[in-house]
Design an enzyme around this catalytic site. Structure first.
Site, PDB file in Angstrom:
ATOM      1  N   CYS A 112      78.158  32.602  21.846  1.00  0.00           N
ATOM      2  CA  CYS A 112      77.721  31.363  20.966  1.00  0.00           C
ATOM      3  C   CYS A 112      76.977  32.098  20.180  1.00  0.00           C
ATOM      4  O   CYS A 112      76.883  32.416  19.487  1.00  0.00           O
ATOM      5  CB  CYS A 112      77.573  30.278  22.332  1.00  0.00           C
ATOM      6  SG  CYS A 112      76.680  28.428  21.348  1.00  0.00           S
ATOM      7  N   HIS A 118      81.312  29.387  25.819  1.00  0.00           N
ATOM      8  CA  HIS A 118      80.678  29.427  26.159  1.00  0.00           C
ATOM      9  C   HIS A 118      81.801  29.858  28.324  1.00  0.00           C
ATOM     10  O   HIS A 118      82.188  29.015  28.547  1.00  0.00           O
ATOM     11  CB  HIS A 118      79.654  29.301  27.105  1.00  0.00           C
ATOM     12  CG  HIS A 118      78.907  28.727  26.038  1.00  0.00           C
ATOM     13  ND1 HIS A 118      77.851  29.182  26.586  1.00  0.00           N
ATOM     14  CD2 HIS A 118      78.327  27.517  25.637  1.00  0.00           C
ATOM     15  CE1 HIS A 118      76.764  29.108  25.670  1.00  0.00           C
ATOM     16  NE2 HIS A 118      77.202  28.188  24.387  1.00  0.00           N
ATOM     17  N   GLU A 136      80.529  31.943  30.684  1.00  0.00           N
ATOM     18  CA  GLU A 136      79.730  32.582  31.511  1.00  0.00           C
ATOM     19  C   GLU A 136      79.502  30.474  31.922  1.00  0.00           C
ATOM     20  O   GLU A 136      79.147  31.027  32.987  1.00  0.00           O
ATOM     21  CB  GLU A 136      78.701  32.522  31.124  1.00  0.00           C
ATOM     22  CG  GLU A 136      77.479  31.660  30.709  1.00  0.00           C
ATOM     23  CD  GLU A 136      78.249  31.777  29.180  1.00  0.00           C
ATOM     24  OE1 GLU A 136      76.581  30.951  28.187  1.00  0.00           O
ATOM     25  OE2 GLU A 136      78.505  31.840  28.616  1.00  0.00           O
TER      26      GLU A 136
END
Length: 252
Positions: free
Chosen positions: A98, A192, A194
């Protein structure tokens, strides 16, 4: 900040630095998935950024709530852009997530638009892999094979609008063209991989014009695929870091 000897030792321990720019944008689910010796640099809390030779065997730059140009708000950003470009051009396995991807783009000579139209991209995002993605040493784990990942988790209002010269374009979405790209040994992803459900919920609540309940309902419909994609990317990146160590590929 945890410190460690920055070279792999005789026991085969592989070490990696993670740079965190906002307190609520963390490694999240990847804290367990990245089976490496991790050092987290909390730049927002005053931790100094390492020099390239202090990074270890790999580098991850996480997201954050500032823009890629917001040097006054986040005075570590110029040094972080320099670190990303140095890592990308010396063979160090690097991943920008990001904001990290946006910083990588700017560092390499690309451009990010702040508060880009058509607006905030948040929640379960349909991603379209380009042909080059299947051959990428890291992203191929999501884009290649018989079951490519089609949904990822997103939360951003700024966007890369021009890739750096020499970058390889790897993925797009319906809202924004540059969901993933590679610059040298660095991979940038706008999404994202994660992020957990709880993190996404917290980020949604920061926006007045985002319907958190609707976003989370759409996320829930694709939660298993999103989690699988996050796991694949974490494991693939860790494998790339270990492989670079075995090859002696990094030239500081």
């Amino acid at each position: 900040m945890t410190t460690f000897d920055t070279t792999s030792d005789a026991r085969g321990v592989v070490r990696m630095t993670v740079v965190q720019s906002s307190p609520d944008v963390t490694l999240d689910t990847w804290a367990e998935l990245l089976d490496l010796d991790l050092r987290v640099v909390r730049a927002y809390d005053g931790d100094p950024l390492p020099a390239l030779h202090e990074v270890g065997d790999g580098l991850v730059v996480l997201g954050g709530h500032m823009s890629a140009y917001d040097d006054a708000r986040a005075p570590w950003l110029p040094a972080l852009r320099d670190l990303l470009l140095a890592a990308a051009t010396t063979g160090l396995p690097t991943l920008g997530i990001c904001l990290g991807a946006q910083l990588l783009a700017v560092a390499g000579g690309g451009r990010v638009e702040v508060a880009a139209p058509p607006g905030i991209e948040v929640g379960a995002t349909r991603v379209f892999w380009r042909g080059e993605a299947a051959d990428d040493p890291v992203l191929g784990a999501l884009a290649g094979g018989d079951a490519p990942v089609e949904r990822v988790a997103s939360a951003h209002g700024d966007a890369v609008v021009d890739l750096p010269p020499g970058a390889v374009w790897l993925a797009s979405s319906n809202m924004y063209p540059y969901q993933a790209f590679r610059l040298g040994s660095a991979l940038g992803v706008q999404f994202h991989p994660e992020a957990s459900w709880a993190s996404l919920a917290g980020w949604c609540d920061r926006y007045d014009d985002v319907d958190t309940a609707a976003v989370l309902a759409a996320y829930d419909a694709h939660a298993a695929e999103i989690a699988d994609g996050g796991r694949r990317l974490a494991e693939s990146f860790a494998t790339e870091v270990r492989g670079a160590v075995a090859r002696g590929a990094v030239s500081a």
